[in-house]
Structure formats: C-alpha cells, structure tokens
Design an enzyme around this catalytic site. Structure first.
Site, PDB file in Angstrom:
ATOM      1  N   LYS A   4       0.835  -1.188   0.000  1.00  0.00           N
ATOM      2  CA  LYS A   4       0.000   0.000   0.000  1.00  0.00           C
ATOM      3  C   LYS A   4       0.876   1.246   0.000  1.00  0.00           C
ATOM      4  O   LYS A   4       1.946   1.280   0.583  1.00  0.00           O
ATOM      5  CB  LYS A   4      -0.900   0.032   1.240  1.00  0.00           C
ATOM      6  N   GLY A  55     -10.023   0.909  -0.639  1.00  0.00           N
ATOM      7  CA  GLY A  55      -8.872   0.037  -0.809  1.00  0.00           C
ATOM      8  C   GLY A  55      -9.068  -1.271  -0.067  1.00  0.00           C
ATOM      9  O   GLY A  55     -10.192  -1.736   0.123  1.00  0.00           O
ATOM     10  N   CYS A  56      -7.983  -1.879   0.357  1.00  0.00           N
ATOM     11  CA  CYS A  56      -8.044  -3.169   1.043  1.00  0.00           C
ATOM     12  C   CYS A  56      -8.864  -3.063   2.324  1.00  0.00           C
ATOM     13  O   CYS A  56      -8.605  -2.201   3.168  1.00  0.00           O
ATOM     14  CB  CYS A  56      -6.631  -3.636   1.373  1.00  0.00           C
ATOM     15  N   PHE A  57      -9.850  -3.941   2.485  1.00  0.00           N
ATOM     16  CA  PHE A  57     -10.723  -3.816   3.656  1.00  0.00           C
ATOM     17  C   PHE A  57     -10.044  -4.210   4.961  1.00  0.00           C
ATOM     18  O   PHE A  57     -10.547  -3.906   6.039  1.00  0.00           O
ATOM     19  CB  PHE A  57     -12.040  -4.574   3.479  1.00  0.00           C
ATOM     20  N   TRP A  58      -8.893  -4.858   4.897  1.00  0.00           N
ATOM     21  CA  TRP A  58      -8.180  -5.171   6.134  1.00  0.00           C
ATOM     22  C   TRP A  58      -7.773  -3.881   6.851  1.00  0.00           C
ATOM     23  O   TRP A  58      -7.892  -3.778   8.074  1.00  0.00           O
ATOM     24  CB  TRP A  58      -6.916  -5.980   5.835  1.00  0.00           C
TER      25      TRP A  58
END
Length: 223
Positions: A4, A55-58
């Site tokens: 990221k 973006g990435c849900f984590w």
C-alpha cells in the site's frame, strides 16, 4: 503480498477534517448493552450503517474499529454483478465488486459527518481504481449511501474538499446507492487483530493505523 502507498496528511486536509469534527452535532454518550451484530457486541438501541470502499478492507476495518461510537465493522463485497462472490473472484477485478466495509454505528455517539471525515483520512480518494500498488476496480474509492441524507453529505464534503484544494488532485470517489452486501469469508474479519505479527500487518496496516489514531485523538475508544 499486497503493498500500500501511505499518503501523508497535508495540513490543509487535516484542518478541513478537524473542521468537520468541530461542526458535527454534539454526541450524547449512552450505556452499552449486549446485543450482537455479526458476532460483535452491539448497543441496546437503534444503530445506523455507513458503507465505504477505500482500498483493502483489512486496513479500513481496523481503522474504523478505533472510533468511539462504532459498534461493529464487517468486511465484505458490494457494488458488483456476481452473486455470492468469493475473495478469489473479487481479486480478479471481473465481478464489479469493491472490497468494502459496513460500519455499524451509534448515531448518538458518532455522526455520519465524522465517519466521512474518517473515510477521507483512511485512504487517498484521488487514486482511480487503486490504492497505491493495489490496482483494480475492487480497490476503488466509493461511498455507498443508505439514504438521501447520506448522499447529500457525501456530495457536499467531496465538493468542499475539492473546492478547498485539500488534495493535489481531484477526488474520484464514487457515490452510489447501497445494494447487496456480501459478507467476506470469516478469515477476513478482524484480520489485523488475528494476524498482527504478519509482515503485511506490521509494514502496512500498523503505520496507517497509527496515522489514523493520531488524527482522531479524542474520538477513539478507551483502551
């Protein structure tokens, strides 16, 4: 492993987001109960839901979990055309779905305005169909509104941020009506907490989380 790009918060952006927080309605604290929402403890009164893709849900999940008034955060997929998609399918970018989070919150403790402020801090809304090295429509920036008021506020703040020049580039965040939301596989829920020692969590999520907590100091859950 996903990588990221973590953008710095400009003074203009931080100032505007703090302004949003300052004009948000005063919050009234309430006692919490023991209802359950998707396996998480909830409160004994009505809750609302905000749905964001950033973006990435984590990363998004763990950031929003920090905020006082947020009851639960559920990672999932929405905005696409494939029914009951799997993570493997969504990562191809061919399902139309975005990685997203349902933010279940107590409006007596945190406002939708404040959640929007958190949304704009949690990611870079000027990147089209990507966040850093994560490329594809599944990583797009999007607000999925649940009612007319949410849409009005989302449109308003996007316009204000663009007019104020809070970012070097224009915001590309989509504002779409909320549709079918598919909860992601169990191992995606509480990902950071359950995988804290993994390299991705230490190198990507943790730094973003620290920046987020710094901006929203005073709005965080007591530890």
């Amino acid at each position: 492993m996903k990588l990221k790009h973590i953008i710095p918060y400009s003074s203009r952006l931080t100032f505007f987001l703090l302004f949003i927080l300052s004009i948000s309605c005063a919050q009234t604290k309430s006692d919490k109960g023991s209802n359950v929402v998707d396996g998480h403890k909830a409160i004994n009164q009505a809750t609302d839901t905000a749905t964001f893709a950033a973006g990435c849900f984590w990363c998004v999940e763990e950031q929003f979990k920090q905020l006082d008034g947020v009851v639960a955060v559920v990672s999932g997929y929405t905005g696409g055309h494939v029914r009951n998609p799997t993570y493997r399918q969504v990562t191809t970018g061919r399902t139309g779905h975005a990685e997203a989070c349902n933010i279940i919150y107590n409006p007596a403790e945190i406002s939708y305005d404040e959640l929007l402020a958190a949304f704009f801090v949690a990611h870079d809304p000027t990147q089209l169909n990507r966040q850093g090295a994560d490329v594809g429509t599944q990583y797009r920036s999007a607000i999925f509104y649940h009612n007319a008021d949410q849409k009005k506020l989302a449109d308003y703040y996007i316009k204000q941020l663009n007019d104020e020049g809070a970012y070097d580039n224009s915001i590309v965040t989509e504002v779409n009506p909320y549709g079918k939301f598919y909860k992601a596989e169990d191992y995606h829920q509480d990902y950071y907490v359950n995988n804290m020692n993994e390299a991705y969590c230490q190198m990507v999520i943790k730094p973003k989380l620290e920046k987020f907590r710094k901006v929203f100091k005073g709005k965080l859950k007591q530890e």
